[in-house]
Design a protein around this motif. Structure first.
Motif, PDB file in Angstrom:
ATOM      1  N   GLN A  65      29.733 -19.415  76.638  1.00 24.16           N
ATOM      2  CA  GLN A  65      29.942 -17.977  76.572  1.00 24.16           C
ATOM      3  C   GLN A  65      30.130 -17.589  75.115  1.00 24.16           C
ATOM      4  OE1 GLN A  65      30.127 -14.634  77.892  1.00 24.16           O
ATOM      5  NE2 GLN A  65      31.541 -15.355  79.452  1.00 24.16           N
ATOM      6  N   LEU A  66      29.438 -16.567  74.689  1.00 26.74           N
ATOM      7  CA  LEU A  66      29.573 -16.112  73.311  1.00 26.74           C
ATOM      8  C   LEU A  66      30.357 -14.807  73.268  1.00 26.74           C
ATOM      9  CD1 LEU A  66      25.822 -16.609  72.361  1.00 26.74           C
ATOM     10  CD2 LEU A  66      27.701 -18.213  71.981  1.00 26.74           C
ATOM     11  N   ALA A  67      31.176 -14.643  72.243  1.00 27.41           N
ATOM     12  CA  ALA A  67      31.888 -13.382  72.067  1.00 27.41           C
ATOM     13  C   ALA A  67      31.329 -12.679  70.847  1.00 27.41           C
ATOM     14  CB  ALA A  67      33.380 -13.627  71.904  1.00 27.41           C
ATOM     15  N   GLU A  68      31.595 -11.367  70.758  1.00 26.74           N
ATOM     16  CA  GLU A  68      31.070 -10.590  69.632  1.00 26.74           C
ATOM     17  C   GLU A  68      31.579 -11.149  68.305  1.00 26.74           C
ATOM     18  OE1 GLU A  68      33.611  -8.641  71.472  1.00 26.74           O
ATOM     19  OE2 GLU A  68      32.269  -8.940  73.174  1.00 26.74           O
ATOM     20  N   ARG A  71      33.216 -16.159  68.247  1.00 30.21           N
ATOM     21  CA  ARG A  71      33.815 -17.320  68.907  1.00 30.21           C
ATOM     22  C   ARG A  71      33.068 -17.675  70.183  1.00 30.21           C
ATOM     23  NH1 ARG A  71      40.043 -16.495  69.072  1.00 30.21           N
ATOM     24  NH2 ARG A  71      39.896 -17.906  70.827  1.00 30.21           N
ATOM     25  N   GLU A  72      33.220 -18.905  70.617  1.00 35.26           N
ATOM     26  CA  GLU A  72      32.516 -19.368  71.810  1.00 35.26           C
ATOM     27  C   GLU A  72      33.450 -20.185  72.679  1.00 35.26           C
ATOM     28  OE1 GLU A  72      29.408 -22.009  70.666  1.00 35.26           O
ATOM     29  OE2 GLU A  72      28.809 -20.836  68.933  1.00 35.26           O
ATOM     30  N   VAL A  73      33.008 -20.422  73.891  1.00 37.81           N
ATOM     31  CA  VAL A  73      33.698 -21.376  74.753  1.00 37.81           C
ATOM     32  C   VAL A  73      32.658 -22.007  75.676  1.00 37.81           C
ATOM     33  CG1 VAL A  73      34.328 -19.569  76.422  1.00 37.81           C
ATOM     34  CG2 VAL A  73      35.587 -21.722  76.383  1.00 37.81           C
ATOM     35  N   LEU A  75      31.349 -23.426  79.030  1.00 36.56           N
ATOM     36  CA  LEU A  75      31.677 -23.181  80.435  1.00 36.56           C
ATOM     37  C   LEU A  75      31.487 -24.441  81.270  1.00 36.56           C
ATOM     38  CD1 LEU A  75      29.942 -19.709  80.761  1.00 36.56           C
ATOM     39  CD2 LEU A  75      32.354 -20.184  80.336  1.00 36.56           C
ATOM     40  N   ASP A  96      22.542  -9.015  83.589  1.00 36.09           N
ATOM     41  CA  ASP A  96      23.567  -8.650  82.619  1.00 36.09           C
ATOM     42  C   ASP A  96      24.623  -9.742  82.456  1.00 36.09           C
ATOM     43  OD1 ASP A  96      25.589  -7.434  81.123  1.00 36.09           O
ATOM     44  OD2 ASP A  96      26.460  -6.547  82.930  1.00 36.09           O
ATOM     45  N   TYR A  97      24.259 -10.825  81.812  1.00 38.25           N
ATOM     46  CA  TYR A  97      25.242 -11.865  81.587  1.00 38.25           C
ATOM     47  C   TYR A  97      25.245 -12.208  80.108  1.00 38.25           C
ATOM     48  CZ  TYR A  97      21.043 -14.581  81.597  1.00 38.25           C
ATOM     49  OH  TYR A  97      19.789 -15.035  81.322  1.00 38.25           O
ATOM     50  N   SER A  98      26.321 -12.773  79.670  1.00 41.62           N
ATOM     51  CA  SER A  98      26.465 -13.023  78.245  1.00 41.62           C
ATOM     52  C   SER A  98      26.619 -14.519  77.973  1.00 41.62           C
ATOM     53  CB  SER A  98      27.672 -12.263  77.707  1.00 41.62           C
ATOM     54  OG  SER A  98      28.798 -12.519  78.522  1.00 41.62           O
ATOM     55  N   ALA A  99      26.202 -15.334  78.915  1.00 40.82           N
ATOM     56  CA  ALA A  99      26.255 -16.774  78.702  1.00 40.82           C
ATOM     57  C   ALA A  99      24.878 -17.249  78.255  1.00 40.82           C
ATOM     58  CB  ALA A  99      26.664 -17.480  79.988  1.00 40.82           C
ATOM     59  N   GLY A 183      37.180 -22.742  73.062  1.00 38.43           N
ATOM     60  CA  GLY A 183      37.358 -21.303  72.927  1.00 38.43           C
ATOM     61  C   GLY A 183      38.529 -20.921  72.046  1.00 38.43           C
TER      62      GLY A 183
ATOM     63  N   GLU B 147      35.635 -14.198  79.230  1.00 40.39           N
ATOM     64  CA  GLU B 147      35.524 -13.529  77.944  1.00 40.39           C
ATOM     65  C   GLU B 147      36.803 -12.759  77.621  1.00 40.39           C
ATOM     66  OE1 GLU B 147      31.988 -11.230  77.686  1.00 40.39           O
ATOM     67  OE2 GLU B 147      32.287 -10.740  75.575  1.00 40.39           O
ATOM     68  N   PHE B 151      39.081 -14.049  74.599  1.00 43.35           N
ATOM     69  CA  PHE B 151      38.779 -13.404  73.321  1.00 43.35           C
ATOM     70  C   PHE B 151      39.339 -12.011  73.113  1.00 43.35           C
ATOM     71  CE2 PHE B 151      34.902 -16.135  74.182  1.00 43.35           C
ATOM     72  CZ  PHE B 151      35.367 -17.195  73.431  1.00 43.35           C
TER      73      PHE B 151
END
Lengths: 223, 223
Positions: A65-68, A71-73, A75, A96-99, A183, B147, B151
């Motif tokens: 998972q990415l954050a703006e 940072r990442e984590v 899964l 609509d996923y952000s992974a 994360g 997320e 974060f």
DNA sequence: GGCCGTTATGTGACTAGATCACTGATAGGC
DNA sequence: GCCTATCAGTGATCTAGTCACATAACGGCC
């Protein structure tokens, strides 16, 4: 990690697909294509949904998972003999996923086209079970990630991660990479590792963590 | 929230099931049973997997993760017109999960037996899509939870939650309940709410949060 | 071998969040 | 009107994340 023979029946490599009826097995192998992908390729991610469901024959895919804020984590990881359900998910429905999924090693996979996937789900109970089991497993993985992030201490999680990913007794990863796994921030990992080293549990090198006292780490990770 | 008529065709209440072929619709309605469950019933959880897939007709189910230390975090809510895929998941496969589903209100649901579910998945493309879409949506929900927890700042998450759950301008919830929603401690919520009140955004009462300045909250929640 | 850019790690100061151990306040039942 | 939940407030302390740097190690390349 044996190489894939050109006309090998790879379905036997998947627990859950081993008892497919011959007809189904034939459909699966003949109508999907074995593909090779080099390490670090982004398999899927925001704005990049694949056309096919992937059944991993060799290598591992890291789903993160990415954050703006950068940072990442991590899964979960998809390893050989597993399917990448997220692929199925975005293939079949929601986008609509952000992974994103990244090839962590060079990869060999069977790409099952959407239509074939649908056909197999409708005609084979075995295949259905395989797919739903994969979904459930991922859901469970995500629950564990949430539980870890929300409720467990960083030192415990780090100890666990070190054990989990250091097969030979030496873990090859930078502090920044470990931070992205868990994360958190790089400094947090650096300080925790320094503490582990102070206690004589590990020796640190540039890009490596050598385990000295696996029992101590395990004990911490289970507390 | 109209009452369910005894022989109503409830399938039309589900987006994704509205265009089922009549034969499939008939199977679904005739071979599943409409059940009623009072509020606060644990629908599923560790050591309690249900026999049927539930299609929610009325009410909401709260799905939450429990930790050993007693803390909780809400993963998502299933509302009328949605299916409870986790039920499907544990119905079909994996059992080792630590999430539980609780009826948040009195509930009316269609209970689809395992065999009927399997039958429908294999015979109806519409139904398949419905099921997979439900899975994807939940996965996406879980990504968002991860997320958020990993974060995002607590004040932002709290502001968001207040707006989200206060339909009338007054939110009926104790600080402890809000903490369980967000997976944090009660004191953290108390202090954040006190800060919101100091800024004139809310008024606090015993078990209530009254919104005074929704725009300010929204602005914070979007930052 | 020495220089240099890149990448990796170390560190202090500060803020945010979690935990603990309380105290005080309020509603509702009797 | 009292008693007992339950709910909310608070200080002290610890863990984690953030920011702004300072060092240190490697990998070419002359």
């Amino acid at each position: 990690m044996a190489a894939i023979a050109q006309d090998e029946d790879w379905t036997t490599r998947f627990t859950g697909l081993s008892r497919l009826e011959p007809r189904i097995r034939e459909v699966l192998t003949s109508r999907s294509q074995v593909i090779r992908v080099p390490a670090d390729t982004v398999i899927f991610g925001p704005g990049k949904s694949p056309e096919n469901m992937l059944l991993l024959l060799e290598g591992t895919v890291r789903v993160q998972q990415l954050a703006e804020n950068g940072r990442e984590v991590v899964l979960y990881r998809v390893t050989a003999g597993e399917s990448c359900v997220l692929t199925t998910a975005c293939m079949l429905a929601y986008e609509d996923y952000s992974a994103e999924g990244v090839a962590e090693t060079d990869i060999v996979a069977a790409a099952v086209p959407r239509a074939v996937f649908d056909d197999l789900v409708s005609t084979s109970k075995e295949f259905r079970t395989f797919v739903f089991t994969a979904y459930s497993r991922r859901m469970t993985d995500l629950f564990h990630v949430i539980e870890d992030i929300a409720f467990r201490r960083m030192d415990i999680r780090l100890a666990q991660k070190i054990i989990e990913r250091a097969d030979t007794g030496v873990l090859k990863a930078t502090h920044a990479q470990l931070a992205a796994e868990l994360g958190t921030a790089r400094e947090v990992i650096s300080r925790q590792l320094a503490e582990f080293q102070r206690r004589g549990w590990v020796t640190l090198g540039r890009g490596t963590v050598e385990i000295l006292d696996c029992d101590a780490l395990r004990k911490l990770s289970e507390s």
